[in-house]
Design a protein around this motif. Sequence first.
Motif, PDB file in Angstrom:
ATOM      1  N   ILE A  35      45.398  78.982  94.856  1.00  0.00           N
ATOM      2  CA  ILE A  35      46.356  78.224  94.046  1.00  0.00           C
ATOM      3  C   ILE A  35      46.878  77.034  94.829  1.00  0.00           C
ATOM      4  O   ILE A  35      46.991  75.918  94.301  1.00  0.00           O
ATOM      5  N   SER A  36      47.198  77.256  96.105  1.00  0.00           N
ATOM      6  CA  SER A  36      47.776  76.180  96.924  1.00  0.00           C
ATOM      7  C   SER A  36      46.815  75.004  97.058  1.00  0.00           C
ATOM      8  O   SER A  36      47.236  73.844  97.035  1.00  0.00           O
TER       9      SER A  36
ATOM     10  N   LEU B 197      43.126  74.935  87.745  1.00  0.00           N
ATOM     11  CA  LEU B 197      43.605  76.313  87.587  1.00  0.00           C
ATOM     12  C   LEU B 197      42.817  77.067  86.515  1.00  0.00           C
ATOM     13  O   LEU B 197      42.500  78.256  86.682  1.00  0.00           O
ATOM     14  N   THR B 198      42.511  76.377  85.423  1.00  0.00           N
ATOM     15  CA  THR B 198      41.716  77.006  84.365  1.00  0.00           C
ATOM     16  C   THR B 198      40.326  77.366  84.879  1.00  0.00           C
ATOM     17  O   THR B 198      39.823  78.471  84.649  1.00  0.00           O
TER      18      THR B 198
ATOM     19  N   ILE C  35      50.679  83.742  88.006  1.00  0.00           N
ATOM     20  CA  ILE C  35      51.286  82.495  88.491  1.00  0.00           C
ATOM     21  C   ILE C  35      50.531  81.301  87.888  1.00  0.00           C
ATOM     22  O   ILE C  35      51.139  80.345  87.384  1.00  0.00           O
ATOM     23  N   ILE C  36      49.205  81.376  87.949  1.00  0.00           N
ATOM     24  CA  ILE C  36      48.368  80.323  87.361  1.00  0.00           C
ATOM     25  C   ILE C  36      48.669  80.168  85.875  1.00  0.00           C
ATOM     26  O   ILE C  36      48.857  79.053  85.368  1.00  0.00           O
TER      27      ILE C  36
ATOM     28  N   ASN D  67      53.675  76.391  81.254  1.00  0.00           N
ATOM     29  CA  ASN D  67      54.767  75.441  81.451  1.00  0.00           C
ATOM     30  C   ASN D  67      54.316  74.017  81.169  1.00  0.00           C
ATOM     31  O   ASN D  67      55.055  73.230  80.551  1.00  0.00           O
ATOM     32  N   VAL D  68      53.107  73.671  81.604  1.00  0.00           N
ATOM     33  CA  VAL D  68      52.564  72.339  81.309  1.00  0.00           C
ATOM     34  C   VAL D  68      52.423  72.161  79.793  1.00  0.00           C
ATOM     35  O   VAL D  68      52.713  71.089  79.254  1.00  0.00           O
TER      36      VAL D  68
END
Length: 368
Positions: A118-119, A308-309, A349-350, A356-357
């Motif tokens: 993720i980072s 992320l997707t 988290i992803i 949120n986006v």
Amino acid sequence: MVKNIGVDKFLISVIILLSLIGLIMAYNSTMLLAKAKYDDSFYFLKRQLMWLSLGLIIFLFISFLKYPIYLDIKFISLVLFLSLIALVMVFFSGKINNSYRWIRFAGFSIQPSEFAKISIVLYLSYIFGRKDVNVNNLKKMFFLLIPFFIIELLMLKEPDYGNFFLILAVTIAILFVSGLKIKYFIYGSLLLVPFIYMIIKLSPERMSRILAFLSPEKYQSTLNFQPIHSLYAIGCGGIFGQGLGNSTQKLYFLPYAYSDFIFSIIAEEAGLIGSLLVVSLFFFFFVRGINIAKLSGNKHTYLLVIGLTFLVVSQAMLHISVAIVIFPAKGFPLPFISIGGSSLIATLIISGIIINVSKHRKMVLLND
């Protein structure tokens, strides 16, 4: 006129369904093992439910963020720094299954590589989402990719080749979407192929896995034992499956049925119908993710959601590919479904970031 579309409720439904399937399979795939080992058939289910509860709290927190802190360079730098520290700390936690991949404390194990993935997406999407960065400036790009190189070297040192190649694939995808010229991909491939060959050649274990994949009949009782029984499980499932909880291949034939081969157990118990349901849910996750990225409003969030997707869906496809034996055996957890706290929380988290986006998406409507 500009209209705020709002949160993607369909994607939330997909996430909920995949998480519920994960809970069902957490019990189905482990009840006999848990009873034999801990005298509690619900042992693994309770642990997975605990991780899911924690993951959902984090998911909801991120989903309702008013300020997208995950876009802030200070936050991104902190997350990247902590990921690097955690990847170093694994070498002081002792080996598990001949590798340094986990940090253990209070009876629990955390796999930092799940969060490092993720980072690196957060970092790369920020860097290549900036207007003043030219992705085709190779000298500058080399320095910008130093965190990526460090993480990949630490992955090799552990070793964790599955996540090494997964991070590499996601990075390539982000570079491609960022506009890197095709000729640079060709040059990179010419350098990468001999490097990958060296990685395989220098390890007898990795070389044996490749040979076993290419000649399955020679290794059917050793290295190909699990892949062959994975195919047995899928074949036995037929169209409608043997029924939930009725898998026979999870009985010592697939030692990691609850993680590395969970899709095989889904196919055996729920058949082709259940398998297609899972594949369809990941397909919908991909489609909705791409749609959210397109309407996200700027290049930074576009690259972030794409990365992320791709991270979630590519891992799912690799897991399924291993299960149906079209990819060499490697431990890729199935996102949302395989047992494992680190993988589940990282996936949520992803999902929280993507949701949120989606809250901030806007669509331009043209008046007649």
